[in-house]
Design a protein around this motif. Structure first.
Motif, short mmCIF file in Angstrom:
data_model
loop_
_atom_site.label_atom_id
_atom_site.label_comp_id
_atom_site.label_asym_id
_atom_site.label_seq_id
_atom_site.Cartn_x
_atom_site.Cartn_y
_atom_site.Cartn_z
N GLU A 162 0.15 3.02 13.79
CA GLU A 162 -0.44 3.73 12.64
C GLU A 162 0.67 4.14 11.68
OE1 GLU A 162 -3.50 4.34 11.26
OE2 GLU A 162 -2.24 5.27 9.71
N PHE A 217 -5.34 3.07 13.00
CA PHE A 217 -6.20 3.96 13.79
C PHE A 217 -7.45 4.39 13.03
CE2 PHE A 217 -7.44 8.22 15.24
CZ PHE A 217 -7.63 7.99 16.59
N GLY A 218 -7.29 4.78 11.74
CA GLY A 218 -8.45 5.18 10.93
C GLY A 218 -9.23 6.31 11.57
N LEU A 219 -10.49 6.04 11.90
CA LEU A 219 -11.35 7.04 12.55
C LEU A 219 -11.22 6.96 14.08
CD1 LEU A 219 -14.67 6.70 10.51
CD2 LEU A 219 -13.04 8.59 10.42
N GLY A 220 -10.43 6.04 14.53
CA GLY A 220 -10.25 5.90 15.98
C GLY A 220 -11.45 5.27 16.67
N VAL A 248 -12.39 2.01 17.08
CA VAL A 248 -12.09 0.90 17.98
C VAL A 248 -11.26 1.39 19.17
CG1 VAL A 248 -9.93 -0.11 17.09
CG2 VAL A 248 -11.71 -1.61 17.88
N TYR A 287 -0.92 4.33 -1.27
CA TYR A 287 -1.88 4.85 -0.28
C TYR A 287 -1.14 5.65 0.80
CZ TYR A 287 -4.28 4.80 4.19
OH TYR A 287 -4.78 5.18 5.40
N GLU A 299 -3.85 -3.61 2.16
CA GLU A 299 -2.98 -4.78 2.23
C GLU A 299 -3.78 -6.01 1.79
OE1 GLU A 299 0.41 -3.63 5.34
OE2 GLU A 299 -1.37 -4.41 6.31
N VAL A 319 -11.51 4.76 3.27
CA VAL A 319 -10.49 4.06 4.07
C VAL A 319 -11.17 3.51 5.32
CG1 VAL A 319 -8.32 4.34 5.36
CG2 VAL A 319 -8.64 5.55 3.18
N ASP A 339 -6.54 -4.00 11.75
CA ASP A 339 -7.42 -3.45 10.70
C ASP A 339 -6.64 -2.40 9.93
OD1 ASP A 339 -9.46 -2.45 9.17
OD2 ASP A 339 -10.57 -1.55 10.83
N ASN A 362 0.82 -1.21 0.00
CA ASN A 362 0.00 0.00 0.00
C ASN A 362 0.86 1.27 0.00
OD1 ASN A 362 0.97 -0.24 2.55
ND2 ASN A 362 -1.01 -0.24 3.59
N TRP A 378 3.23 -1.63 10.57
CA TRP A 378 3.38 -2.67 11.61
C TRP A 378 4.58 -3.54 11.29
CZ3 TRP A 378 3.39 -7.72 10.29
CH2 TRP A 378 2.77 -8.10 9.09
#
Ligand SMILES: C[S@@+](CC[C@H](N)C(=O)[O-])C[C@H]1O[C@@H](n2cnc3c(N)ncnc32)[C@H](O)[C@@H]1O
Length: 416
Positions: free
Chosen positions: A278, A257-260, A262, A206, A325, A228, A321, A203, A305
């Motif tokens: 992240e 993290f995205g939108l946070g 979770v 991205y 990938e 995303v 998440d 990615n 990661w």
């Protein structure tokens, strides 16, 4: 990344349609048509004879139906088996994007469905194995090249040193300075080579493009308006958090993290340690702006990661998440999870594998379950209703989810 950016996609080869046979002679076309006819009429012996005789099985009928679609419709398991044994792909779709597994479901052919599912699992497991083997071989070859080059460089450097020594004796102090400057400016060829041939980051595109959080904070989009992360996933994230952190005060790890969503849920369980990995700089900047680095127990590892895994500790719960990938990347993460999860701890991941086709999704759920079991997990899928409205995708380039049910993976690390 291609324009088909998705979350945890399965390889695109699974989703494409093959072209019609081209440059075929009249005789070949006739043979292929006879085969199609025999398949549609469920005539096993005729099918076998024609296949043996070299009849091409890749022709398509109206609506882009393949011979395997027809064999499934007519309910002939022997013909399904024959076609597959002659190399007919298991994963082609018709013009409406329906796979043979979807046909087996709608035409109520459970036996054929099970067989196709197992065939898909077998084929993909084998492909994965071959891909990893090839990758290993390439890496080894690359390492050998690097070592050879380094040895060559070392010899060159020693020769240069010798030459320099001679020159030093013969020339003035100022010319010796010039020599040194030249050496400092030069980048060793082996280093350049290394960067060019490193395994590609799936990615990378991205990660290098600007992202945008919508004003209401409900969506995270990339530069091409691919979703995303979308707010409709909140109920899923609530449950993922609950599953990996069933009580307060645990040590948890979240990747992506995205939108946070979770992470916001995980904070409600007052984790004693809450590590977040992240990789995207815009998301990281957003996290800092929102003060995530100062929240209780939170430690942010900024990077992919794959690049920060050596900083991981032991956790009671882990969630994964990412974006852009592939299954092989998810699988690579699964391989390291047992090193970082407490015995009895729970691992879960966003399950978007092949999530635009029910049958491909089922195949990947099974593959993932099998591979995780081999790695020491007991796996169960919790079924959740999604009930997603089409409007949810307004303003987004492409829906990455079209299924009605979500199968939330709960993977418990068994004791040894
Ligand atoms: C779908 S979002 C995660 C959504 C999150 N679960 C939530 O509840 O809002 C995926 C995130 O993973 C990040 N990401 C993508 N590849 C990554 C990688 N290799 N390592 C770490 N993070 C990555 C993306 O930048 C993005 O922020």
């Amino acid at each position: 990344m291609s324009e088909d950016a998705q979350r945890n996609p399965v390889p695109e080869s699974n989703m494409v349609k093959t072209e019609e046979v081209i440059d075929a002679s009249a005789e070949e076309v006739a043979k292929s048509q006879a085969l199609m006819q025999a398949v549609a009429e469920g005539k096993v012996e005729a099918v076998e004879k024609l296949l043996k005789d070299g009849a091409n099985h890749s022709a398509r009928a109206a609506h882009g139906r393949t011979m395997l679609h027809f064999a499934t419709m007519t309910g002939s398991l022997p013909i399904v088996k024959l076609l597959l044994s002659y190399g007919h792909p298991w994963n082609l779709v018709d013009d409406d994007y329906k796979s043979v597994g979807d046909y087996a479901k709608s035409f109520n052919q459970p036996e054929i469905y099970d067989f196709l599912l197992e065939e898909g699992v077998r084929t993909e497991l084998l492909m994965g194995l071959m891909q990893r083997k090839l990758k290993m071989e390439l890496l080894e070859a690359q390492q050998d090249d690097d070592e050879e080059e380094e040895e060559g460089d070392q010899e060159d450097n020693e020769e240069k040193e010798e030459e320099k020594k001679d020159a030093k004796d013969a020339t003035t102090a100022s010319s010796e300075q010039e020599d040194q400057d030249t050496t400092v400016d030069e980048e060793p060829a082996s280093k350049k080579q290394k960067v060019e041939t490193l395994p590609e980051v799936p990615n990378a595109e991205y990660l290098a493009q600007p992202l945008q959080y919508t004003e209401d904070g409900d969506r995270l989009l990339d530069a091409e308006k691919n979703g995303v992360m979308m707010g409709w996933e909140l109920p899923l994230m609530i449950r993922h958090a609950e599953v990996i952190s069933p009580q307060k005060g645990l040590r948890v790890l979240n990747v992506g993290f995205g939108l946070g969503l979770v992470d916001t849920e995980l904070q409600k369980y007052s984790p004693s340690e809450h590590t977040i990995i992240e990789a995207h700089p815009d998301v990281y900047a957003h996290m800092i702006k929102q003060g995530w680095d100062k929240k209780p127990g939170v430690k942010i590892l900024f990077g992919r990661w794959q690049d920060v895994a050596d900083q991981l500790e032991i956790y009671d719960g882990i969630f994964f998440d990412t974006f852009g990938e592939f299954y092989e990347d998810l699988r690579a993460f699964h391989e390291i999870v047992p090193n970082h999860l407490e015995e009895g701890g729970i691992y879960s991941y966003f399950n978007g594998l092949g999530a635009t086709n029910q049958f491909f999704h089922a195949v990947y759920n099974r593959i993932s379950e099998l591979e995780l079991s081999e790695m020491g997990f007991t796996v169960e899928y919790e079924e959740m209703d999604i009930g997603l409205k089409e409007e949810e995708w307004n303003g987004v380039k492409r829906a990455y989810w079209t299924l009605d049910k979500y199968y939330l993976p709960i993977c418990r690390l068994d004791g040894f």
